[in-house]
Write an enzyme that holds these catalytic residues in place. Structure first.
Site, short mmCIF file in Angstrom:
data_model
loop_
_atom_site.label_atom_id
_atom_site.label_comp_id
_atom_site.label_asym_id
_atom_site.label_seq_id
_atom_site.Cartn_x
_atom_site.Cartn_y
_atom_site.Cartn_z
N GLY A 36 0.92 -1.25 0.11
CA GLY A 36 0.10 0.05 0.01
C GLY A 36 0.80 1.28 -0.05
O GLY A 36 0.69 2.16 -0.84
N HIS A 37 1.93 1.45 0.88
CA HIS A 37 2.79 2.27 0.90
C HIS A 37 3.85 2.44 -0.48
O HIS A 37 3.98 3.41 -1.01
CB HIS A 37 3.83 2.22 1.78
CG HIS A 37 3.23 2.29 3.14
ND1 HIS A 37 3.12 0.99 4.23
CD2 HIS A 37 2.51 3.06 4.07
CE1 HIS A 37 2.60 1.24 5.42
NE2 HIS A 37 2.02 2.44 5.17
N GLN A 61 -1.35 10.06 18.30
CA GLN A 61 -2.63 9.59 17.62
C GLN A 61 -2.98 8.15 18.36
O GLN A 61 -3.99 7.63 17.69
CB GLN A 61 -2.30 9.37 16.11
CG GLN A 61 -1.50 8.38 15.47
CD GLN A 61 -1.21 8.82 14.06
OE1 GLN A 61 -0.42 9.62 13.65
NE2 GLN A 61 -1.73 7.94 13.28
N GLY A 150 -3.13 6.84 1.49
CA GLY A 150 -4.27 6.02 1.00
C GLY A 150 -5.72 6.19 1.46
O GLY A 150 -6.08 6.69 2.43
N GLN A 156 -9.22 9.96 7.76
CA GLN A 156 -8.03 10.66 7.88
C GLN A 156 -7.70 11.58 6.83
O GLN A 156 -7.40 12.62 6.82
CB GLN A 156 -6.94 9.54 8.19
CG GLN A 156 -5.53 10.20 7.89
CD GLN A 156 -4.23 9.18 8.00
OE1 GLN A 156 -4.28 8.89 9.32
NE2 GLN A 156 -3.63 8.75 7.24
N LEU A 187 -4.82 -3.81 2.58
CA LEU A 187 -3.48 -3.71 3.20
C LEU A 187 -3.40 -2.88 4.43
O LEU A 187 -3.79 -1.71 4.14
CB LEU A 187 -2.52 -3.63 2.00
CG LEU A 187 -2.27 -4.64 0.86
CD1 LEU A 187 -0.87 -4.37 0.37
CD2 LEU A 187 -2.39 -6.08 1.47
N SER A 188 -2.67 -3.23 5.43
CA SER A 188 -2.80 -2.36 6.57
C SER A 188 -1.54 -2.96 7.27
O SER A 188 -1.23 -4.19 7.57
CB SER A 188 -4.03 -2.65 7.52
OG SER A 188 -3.81 -2.09 8.72
N ARG A 190 -1.37 -3.11 10.25
CA ARG A 190 -1.90 -4.00 11.55
C ARG A 190 -2.34 -5.28 11.39
O ARG A 190 -2.50 -6.43 11.95
CB ARG A 190 -3.09 -3.09 12.07
CG ARG A 190 -2.84 -1.79 12.72
CD ARG A 190 -4.23 -1.23 13.17
NE ARG A 190 -4.00 -0.04 13.70
CZ ARG A 190 -3.84 0.40 15.02
NH1 ARG A 190 -3.74 -0.63 15.90
NH2 ARG A 190 -3.38 1.55 15.31
O1 PAF Z 1 -1.71 6.92 8.10
C1 PAF Z 1 -0.58 6.94 8.68
O2 PAF Z 1 0.20 6.11 8.69
C2 PAF Z 1 -0.55 8.04 9.80
O3 PAF Z 1 -1.90 8.19 10.48
C3 PAF Z 1 0.18 9.25 9.41
C4 PAF Z 1 -0.72 9.97 8.29
C5 PAF Z 1 1.43 8.98 8.89
C6 PAF Z 1 0.14 10.33 10.38
O4 PAF Z 1 0.94 9.73 11.47
#
Ligand code: PAF
Length: 285
Positions: A36-37, A61, A150, A156, A187-188, A190
């Site tokens: 995903g990244h 967060q 994403g 977000q 994909l995550s 986690r």
């Molecule tokens: O989506 C994420 O991985 C996080 O929330 C982010 C945008 C990098 C902020 O910490």
């Protein structure tokens, strides 16, 4: 691939790229990098940007210490993945560089009201203040750029777009499609916390979304179908909502056009979210 951790060097690096006539593409992450990244980095390259990726597990967060402690941290694998994806500069600032007084609160918090308050905001109070505050800081250090996020974290993305608009930041926010495993699971980072059976159960989220995407209906019908589909897979949703894709205000049965279905469930104690488009047919149409 260049590597930085110092904030001043990072600021200078981005400035020098712009001075050479290049556009900076920022890919903010919390590490545990996956495809995903990779798709965000590819999108930035497709725009012709020089790609700066950040890795910072932002404690502000997370609403509880257990979740923060269990968040996957894989620095060696992340370095290799960033190189493979074609990141030009990987930036991993320290906690003390980003939040010098942590765990003391900062004097300044960025809070995007309204859009932050429901859905994920209900079960995770303060989560989006933490996200908006850290992303504002990443933008402030990087300077004018395109920033890639994403759509999997759909709320977000909405919060960040609203922040950029309200503060007139010189950042173009680019939302990129969700990347899924062949079985549909979004994909995550986690996902590595799921057991094998939990992982199989988690595919119910994308199945529920595919079901509602296939047939236009009223908002309330979409909600009922999402719930029924999750329940039939023995998943209890935290929420199953249909919202306006820009404001994230819940859709009503008088709305028509394209909306977004958003789901959250806990599987194996792991909070999973997913979303997808749905077509609304207004009552009486
Ligand atoms: O989506 C994420 O991985 C996080 O929330 C982010 C945008 C990098 C902020 O910490």
């Amino acid at each position: 691939m260049d590597q930085l951790s110092d904030i001043d060097q990072w600021r200078r690096y981005a400035h020098e790229q712009r001075a050479r006539g290049r556009r900076v593409g920022l890919v903010p992450t919390m590490g545990a990098l996956h495809e995903g990244h990779g798709s965000l980095v590819r999108a930035a390259h497709e725009h012709g940007d020089v790609v700066l990726a950040t890795i910072f597990v932002n404690p502000r967060q997370f609403h509880n210490d257990r979740d923060l402690a269990s968040y996957p941290r894989t620095p060696d694998a992340d370095f290799a993945a960033a190189e493979r994806f074609g990141v030009d500069c990987l930036i991993a600032p320290s906690l003390v560089a980003m939040w010098p007084n942590y765990p003391e609160p900062t004097a300044t918090t960025v809070s995007v009201r309204g859009i932050s308050d429901h859905l994920e905001g209900v079960g995770r109070p303060g989560h989006f203040d933490g996200v908006a505050s850290v992303v504002a800081k990443l933008f402030a250090i990087t300077g004018p750029c395109r920033a890639y996020f994403g759509e999997k974290d759909f709320q977000q993305l909405g919060v960040i777009r609203a922040m950029v608009r309200d503060l007139a930041l010189d950042v173009e926010v680019v939302g990129c499609p969700i990347i899924r495993d062949p079985d549909g699971l979004a994909l995550s980072s986690r996902n590595v916390q799921l057991t094998e059976s939990g992982r199989a159960r988690a595919t119910a989220l994308s199945r529920a979304l595919a079901l509602v995407a296939a047939q236009p209906a009223r908002a309330s019908e979409h909600r009922a179908r999402l719930l029924e589909s999750l329940h039939s897979s023995s998943l209890e949703p935290i929420y199953a909502e249909v919202v306006d894709p820009l404001t994230l205000v819940p859709s009503s049965d008088t709305n028509s056009g394209v909306a977004r279905a958003l789901l959250a469930c806990t599987v194996d104690g792991v909070r999973l979210i997913d979303n997808g488009p749905v077509q609304l047919v207004a009552q009486g149409e």
